[in-house]
Design an enzyme around this catalytic site. Structure first.
Site: not given
Length: 246
Positions: A62, A105, A108, A128
């Site tokens: 992200a 992300g 994911e 993370e």
């Protein structure tokens, strides 16, 4: 839609993440573009091929600049998990073709696809906790389902990067190719195998497998629909005709 490059074919859509200057980091603009993509595939179901392009990276995670400024209200809104859930629920199968890093992300996003193939230089990781947050876009439940609870916890607790060979061994990916230029041909070959089947049968099979709780009723209902489908009769008649003596 600048953050995505989209090529549409009759039976599939090829989507390339297109923020190479940011290592394809997933920002609000990309999330919005992915929602538009999902709306199109919900209206006209086709196979989806998702790739990071020629930059040698699938998605570095992200966008940290945006994450840094988000608070609990944004966290509870589930900005990234919402789009990944929508991708997961697409009517037809999706395939992530991963070259280079798929982190945070980005990993994911790959987990949200039904299938994954990668190059030998690809790797996956959930860093993370090293940034003071937790994996919050599907890894805490998709990763255990893919690789088992113990290994998933190790990856989530440590942020360790899993290289391609290990990813194949633990079944995080379906296939590994050696060179980057082999990735998209291998991805299309796998989608060609899927496209050779009945689209309705594939769609109902995905729906049954993805049901929140496995139950025979999902299979029974899907099979009941398919038993009345003209394509089923045509395919079976073709199968039988090949085995009849001439």
């Amino acid at each position: 839609m600048n953050s995505l490059r989209i090529e549409e074919r009759d039976d599939r859509v090829i989507v390339t993440l297109n923020r190479p200057e940011k290592r394809n980091a997933i920002d609000a603009g990309m999330v919005a573009a992915l929602h538009e993509l999902c709306a199109s595939l919900e209206e006209r179901p086709r196979l989806l091929l998702l790739t990071g392009g020629a930059a040698g990276v699938f998605a570095g995670g992200a966008d940290i600049g945006q994450l840094r400024d988000r608070g609990r209200i944004e966290a509870l809104a589930g900005i990234n998990v919402g789009i990944f859930e929508r991708l997961r629920r697409l009517p037809m199968p999706s395939l992530a073709a991963v070259d280079g890093p798929a982190l945070g992300g980005g990993a994911e996003l790959a987990y949200a696809c039904d299938l994954r193939i990668c190059t030998s230089r690809a790797f996956f990781g959930q860093p993370e906790v090293r940034l003071g947050i937790m994996a919050g876009a599907g890894a805490t439940y998709r990763l255990p389902a893919l690789v088992g609870e113990t290994l998933a916890k190790e990856m989530l607790f440590t942020g360790r990067r899993v290289p391609a060979a290990e990813a194949l061994a633990i079944r995080l990916v379906n296939r590994v190719v050696e060179e980057p230029d082999e990735l998209l041909p291998a991805a299309h070959a796998l989608l060609d195998e899927i496209a050779a089947g009945s689209a309705l049968a594939v769609r109902l099979t995905k729906l049954a497998v993805d049901a929140p709780a496995a139950h025979p009723v999902a299979e029974l209902l899907g099979q009941a629909v398919l038993f009345e489908d003209d394509e089923k009769r045509e395919r079976m008649e073709e199968f039988l005709s090949r085995r009849r003596p001439s």
